[in-house]
Design an enzyme around this catalytic site. Sequence first.
Site, short mmCIF file in Angstrom:
data_model
loop_
_atom_site.label_atom_id
_atom_site.label_comp_id
_atom_site.label_asym_id
_atom_site.label_seq_id
_atom_site.Cartn_x
_atom_site.Cartn_y
_atom_site.Cartn_z
NE ARG A 152 9.71 9.35 -5.14
CZ ARG A 152 8.68 8.53 -5.23
NH1 ARG A 152 8.80 7.29 -4.80
NH2 ARG A 152 7.55 8.94 -5.75
CB SER B 51 4.41 2.81 -2.17
OG SER B 51 4.57 3.71 -1.10
CE LYS C 146 -3.69 5.25 -7.06
NZ LYS C 146 -2.86 6.09 -6.17
CG HIS D 143 6.18 7.71 2.43
ND1 HIS D 143 5.83 6.41 2.17
CD2 HIS D 143 5.83 8.43 1.34
CE1 HIS D 143 5.25 6.34 0.97
NE2 HIS D 143 5.26 7.55 0.43
#
Length: 153
Positions: A90, A127, A41, A17
């Site tokens: 990515r 993450s 979440k 990030h």
Amino acid sequence: MKRAIFPGSFDPITLGHIDIIERALPLFDEIVIGIGVNAEKNYMWSLEDRLQQIRNCFKGHSQIKVTSFTGLTAEFCKEQGAGYILRGLRNTADFSYEQTIAQANEKVNGVDTIFLMSAPELSFISSSIVRDLARNQGDFSKIVPPSVQPPAM
Ligand code: ADP
């Protein structure tokens, strides 16, 4: 004023990030890092911890603001007066996920998404890998900034 938001969960922020944010700095006058909060979440780090972790990385950078938001990313853009969303890519999985969201945001809300390709040496970082390591007492210190410490569990 050219302003972008960089939305994400940042649970936690990683060196991937940070690389995207630093490389986007020359493109915008201001980047607002927005931690998206989804009530459904479960996060490993609390919102307060994540805000602190990110603020700590960018203290002294007047071009970077850090805050949180709920609801639609496009609404958050409007609130912030931002014309652009910044995202990192990515791999093709990221691309497939991002493509329709970016197209919808442009059509429906007039907000364009600017993508930066991850640095090759950072493209394995996520993450979720950090959370897996944290859950199993692994060492994740090489892929996160120093402000990310093991979570309270
Ligand atoms: P989200 O839950 O919205 O995917 P993340 O915090 O996982 O939030 O990611 C926020 C943004 O950072 C996304 O655009 C993601 O593709 C990007 N990102 C995550 N890890 C990396 C990395 N290692 N290199 C480049 N970009 C990354």
